[in-house]
Design a protein around this motif. Structure first.
Motif, PDB file in Angstrom:
ATOM      1  N   ILE A 286      -8.525   3.899  -2.043  1.00  0.00           N
ATOM      2  CA  ILE A 286      -7.585   2.807  -2.269  1.00  0.00           C
ATOM      3  C   ILE A 286      -7.561   2.466  -3.748  1.00  0.00           C
TER       4      ILE A 286
ATOM      5  N   ALA B 151      -6.617  -0.023  -5.930  1.00  0.00           N
ATOM      6  CA  ALA B 151      -6.275  -1.440  -5.863  1.00  0.00           C
ATOM      7  C   ALA B 151      -6.110  -2.056  -7.240  1.00  0.00           C
TER       8      ALA B 151
ATOM      9  N   MET C 185       0.795  -1.226   0.000  1.00  0.00           N
ATOM     10  CA  MET C 185       0.000   0.000   0.000  1.00  0.00           C
ATOM     11  C   MET C 185       0.828   1.277   0.000  1.00  0.00           C
TER      12      MET C 185
ATOM     13  N   ALA D 182      -1.838  -1.805  -4.049  1.00  0.00           N
ATOM     14  CA  ALA D 182      -2.967  -0.979  -3.614  1.00  0.00           C
ATOM     15  C   ALA D 182      -2.518   0.275  -2.877  1.00  0.00           C
TER      16      ALA D 182
ATOM     17  N   PHE E 159     -10.238  -3.246   3.253  1.00  0.00           N
ATOM     18  CA  PHE E 159     -10.200  -1.933   2.617  1.00  0.00           C
ATOM     19  C   PHE E 159     -11.312  -1.035   3.149  1.00  0.00           C
TER      20      PHE E 159
ATOM     21  N   THR F 274     -12.855   2.003  -2.685  1.00  0.00           N
ATOM     22  CA  THR F 274     -11.771   1.256  -3.318  1.00  0.00           C
ATOM     23  C   THR F 274     -12.033   1.217  -4.811  1.00  0.00           C
TER      24      THR F 274
END
Length: 305
Positions: A156, A158, A115, A140, A172, A179
Motif C-alpha cells: 500500500i 499511502a 486506493m 493510497a 491496511f 504499507t
C-alpha cells in the motif's frame, strides 16, 4: 518515507478483535476484480463493512460473508467513519462521490481512502473535493495484482495526514503485507505512476526479447532460463516470460488497465514538460493488442511483439 507492517501472525484473536473494534465502520465502493477480494479480506478480518458496486450482483458473495450491500454510494457511507474507493478510474470515482446523493457534503469528519489508480490530476481533484466538505483525504493506491489482493499481500503506497495513520493501521494490515507512507496526499499516486511505468516497460522488453530470440532461431525458453540464472532477469520478468511462452493470458493485471496506467504516466510526464520515451513507444502497439485482448493479462502483448 516510513513503512509499517500488518499485525503480527502471533497476535491473539482477542487482540485483533480489540483493534478492529476501535476502527470505524468501513464503506467500500467498488467490488471489481481488485476491490472484491480486498473487501473480502476486510470482512474476514472482522471489520464492519458496507459495500456498494455499480453491478450489485458482484457484491452478492460479500453479503453472504456478512457485509451490508448498499444500493447507492450514499447508503454505503451512511454511518461509516472510513470510506475506501476502488473504482475503475478518476471519472467513476468522482461520479460516485459527487453523484445525485452528494453524500460527501453530509459526512464531515469522514476519512476517505482512495486506493484505485486514477493518476496525479484526478488524485489532486478528488483531494480538493474532499477538502471542500471537511473530509480527510488519504491517497493510497496499491502495488499488486489479483493474486496479492486475494491473499492480503498488496503493498500500500499511502500518503496523507499523519493524524489518521494509527486509525488506518489495522485496515491496511488486512489488505497488504506492508504499507509505505510517502508524504502528503498525492505522493502515493506519484509513486504508483513510477512503478507502473517501470512495470509496462519491463513487460514490453520481455515480450520483445522473446520474440527477437525466436526470430534468431533460438529457443525462447532457453533465454528465459538465462534470465533466471543471471542478474539480468527480475523474478517478475521471468514469471511473465513463462506465461507468454505458455500462452497463458489469464488476467492477473488486465491489459486494458495496464494501457490506462501507462497513459496516466505519460500524461503526468507531459504535465511536467518532460517525456517517457519507452512508455510512449509501446503504447500504440499495446492499444492495438487491447482491441482483441483487453481483458487478458498484459503479457498478451507478446502475441503482437
Amino acid at each position: 518515507m516510513t513503512t509499517t507492517q500488518p499485525p503480527s501472525p502471533h497476535d491473539t484473536p482477542a487482540a485483533l478483535g480489540d483493534r478492529t473494534a476501535k476502527t470505524p465502520v468501513i464503506a467500500f465502493l467498488g467490488a471489481g476484480r481488485m476491490g472484491r477480494p480486498m473487501a473480502e479480506n476486510l470482512v474476514r478480518s472482522g471489520f464492519q463493512l458496507r459495500v456498494w458496486n455499480r453491478t450489485s450482483s458482484r457484491a452478492t458473495a460479500l453479503a453472504e460473508q456478512g457485509a451490508f450491500v448498499a444500493h447507492t454510494p450514499a447508503e454505503a457511507v451512511q454511518g461509516a467513519g472510513i470510506l475506501i474507493t476502488m473504482l475503475a478510474d478518476g471519472p467513476a470515482t468522482e461520479r460516485a462521490a459527487n453523484g445525485p446523493d452528494d453524500f460527501l457534503a453530509r459526512c464531515p469528519g469522514l476519512i476517505w481512502v482512495q486506493m484505485a489508480t486514477v493518476g496525479a490530476r484526478w488524485s489532486a481533484r478528488l483531494a480538493m473535493t474532499a477538502g471542500r466538505h471537511g473530509v480527510t483525504f488519504v491517497d493510497a493506491p496499491v502495488s499488486g495484482s489479483q493474486g496479492p489482493a486475494r491473499t492480503g499481500q498488496l503493498i500500500i503506497l499511502a500518503s496523507g495526514p499523519d493524524r489518521v495513520r494509527d486509525i488506518l493501521v489495522p485496515v491496511f494490515g488486512a489488505l497488504g503485507r506492508a504499507t509505505v507512507w510517502l508524504g502528503p496526499a498525492g505522493d502515493g499516486t506519484k509513486a504508483k505512476l513510477v512503478l507502473n511505468s517501470w512495470l509496462v516497460d519491463l513487460v514490453e522488453a520481455t515480450a520483445e526479447v522473446l520474440s527477437f530470440a525466436g526470430r534468431l532461431g533460438l529457443d525462447p525458453a532457453s533465454i528465459v532460463e538465462l534470465l533466471r540464472v543471471t542478474p539480468l532477469g527480475s523474478p517478475y520478468a521471468v514469471q511473465k516470460a513463462g506465461t507468454m511462452l505458455a500462452g497463458d493470458f489469464a488476467p492477473a493485471f488486465a491489459l486494458k488497465h495496464a494501457v490506462k496506467d501507462a497513459e496516466l504516466a505519460v500524461q503526468a510526464a507531459y504535465g511536467l514538460g518532460t517525456h517517457l520515451p519507452l512508455t510512449e513507444a509501446l503504447l500504440p502497439r499495446w492499444r492495438r493488442t487491447a482491441l482483441e485482448h483487453a481483458d487478458d493479462d498484459l503479457s498478451a502483448v507478446y502475441i503482437t511483439a
